[in-house]
Design a protein around this motif. Structure first.
Motif, mmCIF file in Angstrom:
data_model
loop_
_atom_site.group_PDB
_atom_site.id
_atom_site.type_symbol
_atom_site.label_atom_id
_atom_site.label_comp_id
_atom_site.label_asym_id
_atom_site.label_seq_id
_atom_site.Cartn_x
_atom_site.Cartn_y
_atom_site.Cartn_z
ATOM 1 N N ARG A 1 0.800 -1.388 0.005
ATOM 2 C CA ARG A 1 -0.081 0.120 0.109
ATOM 3 C C ARG A 1 0.884 1.299 0.101
ATOM 4 N N LEU A 2 0.122 2.106 -0.220
ATOM 5 C CA LEU A 2 0.846 3.606 -0.386
ATOM 6 C C LEU A 2 0.367 4.383 0.929
ATOM 7 N N VAL A 3 1.180 4.979 1.679
ATOM 8 C CA VAL A 3 0.677 5.651 2.802
ATOM 9 C C VAL A 3 1.252 7.116 2.899
ATOM 10 N N LYS A 4 0.255 8.002 3.739
ATOM 11 C CA LYS A 4 0.632 9.550 3.679
ATOM 12 C C LYS A 4 0.371 9.326 5.346
ATOM 13 N N MET B 1 -1.436 -5.557 -5.529
ATOM 14 C CA MET B 1 -0.636 -4.531 -6.538
ATOM 15 C C MET B 1 0.504 -4.377 -5.453
ATOM 16 N N LEU B 2 1.814 -4.401 -5.731
ATOM 17 C CA LEU B 2 2.966 -4.111 -5.057
ATOM 18 C C LEU B 2 3.286 -2.773 -5.615
ATOM 19 N N PRO B 3 3.268 -1.692 -4.858
ATOM 20 C CA PRO B 3 3.594 -0.419 -4.950
ATOM 21 C C PRO B 3 5.069 -0.081 -4.838
ATOM 22 N N GLY B 4 5.700 0.939 -5.832
ATOM 23 C CA GLY B 4 6.935 1.227 -5.593
ATOM 24 C C GLY B 4 6.775 2.696 -4.922
ATOM 25 N N GLU B 5 7.980 3.173 -4.475
ATOM 26 C CA GLU B 5 8.200 4.606 -3.811
ATOM 27 C C GLU B 5 7.397 5.503 -4.508
ATOM 28 N N PRO B 6 6.483 6.324 -3.745
ATOM 29 C CA PRO B 6 5.889 7.454 -4.417
ATOM 30 C C PRO B 6 6.705 8.768 -4.509
ATOM 31 N N SER C 1 3.259 6.834 -8.450
ATOM 32 C CA SER C 1 4.127 5.705 -8.071
ATOM 33 C C SER C 1 4.026 4.276 -9.124
ATOM 34 N N MET C 2 4.881 3.883 -9.502
ATOM 35 C CA MET C 2 5.012 2.702 -10.181
ATOM 36 C C MET C 2 4.646 1.494 -9.552
ATOM 37 N N GLY C 3 3.659 0.507 -9.906
ATOM 38 C CA GLY C 3 3.166 -0.539 -9.194
ATOM 39 C C GLY C 3 3.217 -1.662 -10.043
ATOM 40 N N THR C 4 3.442 -2.915 -9.405
ATOM 41 C CA THR C 4 3.484 -4.352 -10.112
ATOM 42 C C THR C 4 1.895 -4.668 -9.896
ATOM 43 N N ASP C 5 1.354 -4.852 -11.034
ATOM 44 C CA ASP C 5 -0.061 -5.176 -10.763
ATOM 45 C C ASP C 5 -0.190 -6.565 -10.569
ATOM 46 N N PRO C 6 -1.430 -6.899 -10.316
ATOM 47 C CA PRO C 6 -1.697 -8.246 -9.851
ATOM 48 C C PRO C 6 -1.510 -9.539 -11.005
ATOM 49 N N ASP C 7 -1.642 -9.034 -11.995
ATOM 50 C CA ASP C 7 -1.352 -9.749 -13.318
ATOM 51 C C ASP C 7 0.045 -9.840 -13.800
ATOM 52 N N GLY C 8 0.969 -9.489 -13.209
ATOM 53 C CA GLY C 8 2.332 -9.177 -13.296
ATOM 54 C C GLY C 8 2.669 -8.050 -14.247
ATOM 55 N N GLY C 9 1.782 -7.287 -14.856
ATOM 56 C CA GLY C 9 2.206 -6.107 -15.440
ATOM 57 C C GLY C 9 2.337 -4.821 -14.654
ATOM 58 N N PRO D 1 3.278 -0.396 -21.455
ATOM 59 C CA PRO D 1 3.351 -1.365 -22.287
ATOM 60 C C PRO D 1 4.229 -2.641 -22.242
ATOM 61 N N VAL D 2 5.248 -2.576 -21.111
ATOM 62 C CA VAL D 2 6.190 -3.675 -21.028
ATOM 63 C C VAL D 2 6.065 -3.952 -19.301
ATOM 64 N N PRO D 3 6.327 -5.010 -18.847
ATOM 65 C CA PRO D 3 6.169 -5.204 -17.196
ATOM 66 C C PRO D 3 7.487 -4.717 -16.896
ATOM 67 N N LEU D 4 7.335 -4.009 -15.456
ATOM 68 C CA LEU D 4 8.614 -3.662 -15.046
ATOM 69 C C LEU D 4 8.866 -4.402 -13.843
ATOM 70 N N PRO D 5 10.232 -4.560 -13.037
ATOM 71 C CA PRO D 5 10.284 -5.329 -11.967
ATOM 72 C C PRO D 5 9.847 -4.554 -10.807
ATOM 73 N N ALA D 6 9.198 -5.280 -9.597
ATOM 74 C CA ALA D 6 8.847 -4.674 -8.415
ATOM 75 C C ALA D 6 10.018 -4.060 -7.990
ATOM 76 N N GLY D 7 9.791 -2.778 -7.493
ATOM 77 C CA GLY D 7 10.925 -1.937 -6.998
ATOM 78 C C GLY D 7 11.723 -1.012 -8.055
ATOM 79 N N PHE D 8 11.319 -1.171 -9.183
ATOM 80 C CA PHE D 8 11.857 -0.450 -10.136
ATOM 81 C C PHE D 8 12.039 1.100 -9.978
ATOM 82 N N HIS D 9 13.373 1.420 -10.135
ATOM 83 C CA HIS D 9 13.694 3.089 -9.725
ATOM 84 C C HIS D 9 14.001 3.531 -10.825
#
Length: 114
Positions: free
Chosen positions: A25-28, A45-50, A68-76, A96-104
């Motif tokens: 999750r993303l938090v404030k 969904m696995l979120p990246g740093e906002p 925030s870039m997120g890895t979606d449940p379907d891997g996209g 248009p292309v999957p990005l790895p979780a934690g992508f910076h």
């Protein structure tokens, strides 16, 4: 209060709604403790740093959007755009292309070179 620190009220980041071994999750967080805490979560969904982007001419500290870039449940992958004041989803832009979780931020030359 340490000298040289900026005054601010809000901090944005990633967090975990348990039980889970990863951030989901993303938090404030309202560091002034005045009830401004909020969260955004999409199941699976696995979120990246906002990244906070202020609205030009905004009057409030949290007047802007979070990206925030997120890895979606379907891997996209998707770019999530949230209203920073209430963590409401404004847009989800599918990559248009999957990005790895934690992508910076990683800038590649056209054609995939480094």
């Amino acid at each position: 209060v340490p000298t040289g620190c900026a005054d601010y009220r809000f901090v944005y980041g990633i967090g975990a709604a348990r039980p889970t071994p990863v951030s989901n999750r993303l938090v404030k967080t309202d560091v002034a403790g005045r009830g401004g805490d909020a969260a955004f979560e999409v199941a699976g969904m696995l979120p990246g740093e906002p990244l906070f982007v202020p609205r030009p001419g905004g009057a409030e500290e949290d007047d802007g959007v979070l990206l925030s870039m997120g890895t979606d449940p379907d891997g996209g992958s998707s770019l999530y755009v949230l209203a920073a004041q209430d963590m409401r989803l404004l847009a989800q832009c599918r990559s248009p292309v999957p990005l790895p979780a934690g992508f910076h931020g990683c800038w590649l030359e056209e054609g995939g070179g480094s």
